[in-house]
Design a protein around this motif. Sequence first.
Motif, PDB file in Angstrom:
ATOM      1  N   PRO A 170       0.811  -1.227   0.000  1.00 13.24           N
ATOM      2  CA  PRO A 170       0.000   0.000   0.000  1.00 13.24           C
ATOM      3  C   PRO A 170       0.841   1.272   0.000  1.00 13.24           C
ATOM      4  O   PRO A 170       0.532   2.227  -0.714  1.00 13.24           O
ATOM      5  CB  PRO A 170      -0.831  -0.137   1.287  1.00 13.24           C
ATOM      6  CG  PRO A 170      -0.955  -1.607   1.495  1.00 13.24           C
ATOM      7  CD  PRO A 170       0.349  -2.175   1.035  1.00 13.24           C
ATOM      8  N   TRP A 171       1.909   1.277   0.795  1.00 11.30           N
ATOM      9  CA  TRP A 171       2.746   2.466   0.857  1.00 11.30           C
ATOM     10  C   TRP A 171       3.472   2.701  -0.468  1.00 11.30           C
ATOM     11  O   TRP A 171       3.621   3.845  -0.921  1.00 11.30           O
ATOM     12  CB  TRP A 171       3.748   2.361   1.997  1.00 11.30           C
ATOM     13  CG  TRP A 171       4.679   3.544   2.062  1.00 11.30           C
ATOM     14  CD1 TRP A 171       6.004   3.578   1.772  1.00 11.30           C
ATOM     15  CD2 TRP A 171       4.326   4.892   2.408  1.00 11.30           C
ATOM     16  NE1 TRP A 171       6.514   4.853   1.921  1.00 11.30           N
ATOM     17  CE2 TRP A 171       5.498   5.677   2.305  1.00 11.30           C
ATOM     18  CE3 TRP A 171       3.134   5.500   2.799  1.00 11.30           C
ATOM     19  CZ2 TRP A 171       5.503   7.035   2.583  1.00 11.30           C
ATOM     20  CZ3 TRP A 171       3.143   6.860   3.065  1.00 11.30           C
ATOM     21  CH2 TRP A 171       4.318   7.610   2.956  1.00 11.30           C
ATOM     22  N   ASP A 172       3.914   1.598  -1.110  1.00 10.58           N
ATOM     23  CA  ASP A 172       4.575   1.712  -2.408  1.00 10.58           C
ATOM     24  C   ASP A 172       3.610   2.267  -3.441  1.00 10.58           C
ATOM     25  O   ASP A 172       3.968   3.129  -4.251  1.00 10.58           O
ATOM     26  CB  ASP A 172       5.087   0.332  -2.849  1.00 10.58           C
ATOM     27  CG  ASP A 172       5.817   0.393  -4.189  1.00 10.58           C
ATOM     28  OD1 ASP A 172       6.617   1.322  -4.397  1.00 10.58           O
ATOM     29  OD2 ASP A 172       5.580  -0.493  -5.028  1.00 10.58           O
ATOM     30  N   ALA A 173       2.364   1.791  -3.422  1.00 12.87           N
ATOM     31  CA  ALA A 173       1.345   2.289  -4.354  1.00 12.87           C
ATOM     32  C   ALA A 173       1.096   3.775  -4.118  1.00 12.87           C
ATOM     33  O   ALA A 173       1.038   4.565  -5.064  1.00 12.87           O
ATOM     34  CB  ALA A 173       0.050   1.498  -4.181  1.00 12.87           C
ATOM     35  N   PHE A 174       0.965   4.151  -2.860  1.00 17.09           N
ATOM     36  CA  PHE A 174       0.734   5.550  -2.506  1.00 17.09           C
ATOM     37  C   PHE A 174       1.896   6.422  -2.986  1.00 17.09           C
ATOM     38  O   PHE A 174       1.686   7.489  -3.576  1.00 17.09           O
ATOM     39  CB  PHE A 174       0.576   5.671  -0.991  1.00 17.09           C
ATOM     40  CG  PHE A 174       0.364   7.073  -0.503  1.00 17.09           C
ATOM     41  CD1 PHE A 174      -0.905   7.645  -0.495  1.00 17.09           C
ATOM     42  CD2 PHE A 174       1.435   7.836  -0.048  1.00 17.09           C
ATOM     43  CE1 PHE A 174      -1.102   8.949  -0.052  1.00 17.09           C
ATOM     44  CE2 PHE A 174       1.255   9.128   0.397  1.00 17.09           C
ATOM     45  CZ  PHE A 174      -0.019   9.686   0.399  1.00 17.09           C
ATOM     46  N   SER A 175       3.122   5.959  -2.761  1.00 20.45           N
ATOM     47  CA  SER A 175       4.314   6.727  -3.146  1.00 20.45           C
ATOM     48  C   SER A 175       4.407   6.895  -4.653  1.00 20.45           C
ATOM     49  O   SER A 175       4.738   7.981  -5.159  1.00 20.45           O
ATOM     50  CB  SER A 175       5.577   6.038  -2.620  1.00 20.45           C
ATOM     51  OG  SER A 175       5.545   5.929  -1.212  1.00 20.45           O
ATOM     52  N   GLN A 176       4.117   5.824  -5.401  1.00 22.89           N
ATOM     53  CA  GLN A 176       4.194   5.897  -6.858  1.00 22.89           C
ATOM     54  C   GLN A 176       3.127   6.832  -7.430  1.00 22.89           C
ATOM     55  O   GLN A 176       3.395   7.599  -8.363  1.00 22.89           O
ATOM     56  CB  GLN A 176       4.032   4.492  -7.451  1.00 22.89           C
ATOM     57  CG  GLN A 176       5.227   3.584  -7.240  1.00 22.89           C
ATOM     58  CD  GLN A 176       5.146   2.331  -8.092  1.00 22.89           C
ATOM     59  OE1 GLN A 176       4.658   2.371  -9.223  1.00 22.89           O
ATOM     60  NE2 GLN A 176       5.612   1.223  -7.562  1.00 22.89           N
ATOM     61  N   ILE A 177       1.923   6.746  -6.898  1.00 27.01           N
ATOM     62  CA  ILE A 177       0.852   7.627  -7.366  1.00 27.01           C
ATOM     63  C   ILE A 177       1.225   9.081  -7.114  1.00 27.01           C
ATOM     64  O   ILE A 177       1.043   9.950  -7.975  1.00 27.01           O
ATOM     65  CB  ILE A 177      -0.471   7.294  -6.649  1.00 27.01           C
ATOM     66  CG1 ILE A 177      -0.948   5.890  -7.021  1.00 27.01           C
ATOM     67  CG2 ILE A 177      -1.559   8.320  -7.013  1.00 27.01           C
ATOM     68  CD1 ILE A 177      -2.065   5.365  -6.143  1.00 27.01           C
ATOM     69  N   LEU A 178       1.763   9.338  -5.937  1.00 33.67           N
ATOM     70  CA  LEU A 178       2.167  10.695  -5.571  1.00 33.67           C
ATOM     71  C   LEU A 178       3.298  11.191  -6.453  1.00 33.67           C
ATOM     72  O   LEU A 178       3.322  12.349  -6.880  1.00 33.67           O
ATOM     73  CB  LEU A 178       2.578  10.729  -4.100  1.00 33.67           C
ATOM     74  CG  LEU A 178       2.751  12.100  -3.448  1.00 33.67           C
ATOM     75  CD1 LEU A 178       1.431  12.863  -3.473  1.00 33.67           C
ATOM     76  CD2 LEU A 178       3.252  11.949  -2.014  1.00 33.67           C
ATOM     77  N   ALA A 179       4.255  10.298  -6.760  1.00 37.09           N
ATOM     78  CA  ALA A 179       5.406  10.682  -7.584  1.00 37.09           C
ATOM     79  C   ALA A 179       4.996  10.974  -9.028  1.00 37.09           C
ATOM     80  O   ALA A 179       5.514  11.904  -9.653  1.00 37.09           O
ATOM     81  CB  ALA A 179       6.458   9.568  -7.556  1.00 37.09           C
ATOM     82  N   ARG A 180       4.048  10.182  -9.563  1.00 40.28           N
ATOM     83  CA  ARG A 180       3.641  10.361 -10.965  1.00 40.28           C
ATOM     84  C   ARG A 180       2.684  11.528 -11.162  1.00 40.28           C
ATOM     85  O   ARG A 180       2.814  12.287 -12.118  1.00 40.28           O
ATOM     86  CB  ARG A 180       2.972   9.081 -11.491  1.00 40.28           C
ATOM     87  CG  ARG A 180       3.909   7.921 -11.720  1.00 40.28           C
ATOM     88  CD  ARG A 180       3.224   6.867 -12.587  1.00 40.28           C
ATOM     89  NE  ARG A 180       2.002   6.381 -11.955  1.00 40.28           N
ATOM     90  CZ  ARG A 180       1.935   5.310 -11.158  1.00 40.28           C
ATOM     91  NH1 ARG A 180       3.043   4.632 -10.895  1.00 40.28           N
ATOM     92  NH2 ARG A 180       0.785   4.928 -10.629  1.00 40.28           N
TER      93      ARG A 180
END
Length: 320
Positions: A170-180
Amino acid sequence: MVPSPVPNHLKTNYVDTFWCTYCVSVIAASVAEIVTYPLDLTKTRLQIQGEVAASHHSSTNAAPYRGMLQTAVGIAKEEGLLKLWQGVTPAIYRHVIYSGIRIVSYETLRDKIWKKEPDGSFPVWKSAMSGVTSGALAQFFASPTDLVKVQIQMEGRRRLLGKAPRVHSPWDAFSQILARGGVRGLWKGSIPNVQRAALVNLGDLTTYDSAKRFILTHTSLTDNHLTHILSSICAGLVAATMGTPADVVKTRIMNQPTDSKGNGLIYKSSVDCLIKTVQNEGLFALYKGFLPVWIRMAPWSLTFWLSFEEIRYMLGRTGF
């Protein structure tokens, strides 16, 4: 010297406070979510299955078409039994925000703003307005957690198709969405998501509240478990019927690939997704996953309302 007792009208009943109601809502929703989550995962997989527009953007062979039971059994066999709960963590995070806000805002609108009639009744149109408003408000704030949940849910299917995983937690998904896409990217799919929540809560909160008042007024039943069961069954059916089309659109928009700026590569908007889905797959494609949605909403609604009402009763507060 013995202190004088505090007058009753000055005492604070913490059971009636905003935060107590909020916490009870979150606890009841978490219990219901864990119990019925495999049906939510199955529903999400069904809604993505056969997505014609998405197939134009992928050269990988699609997974075989399956029905509800085959999809659930297939997940358990091919990915492992515990994968039926894949994405349950962000789902619970969502209810920490969503369920708390929707219940306290509905009660606030019903009891303090719209207000009940002198005889204690609450007109259906007021209940409907309260349900739509509270559902839309709650989902707007909870939308980022829903986005993470959908992406986590689809990882097992991506692996079966031979695709590299997009996210690992979940944290990886959140981080990637935020980065993109930046902060704005966290609300991708929020419009159909809010629309769905408004419709679902129109069906759930309004139907439960109205059905319960009707049963208490027109039958000999009291505010007991049987009344809660009958009201929640009605609520689950109406909520599933009203919310499934928006849920299909929401799922597809949230699951679509994005460019470096976080813009969708398949659908430009929820309206575009709606049109392409109907054009490519027919009107009934908007009800893909309806059976698991309905089957899930019935026990979810039942579990939630029974838990919610029982916890309130144990704490000394009146029913919903």
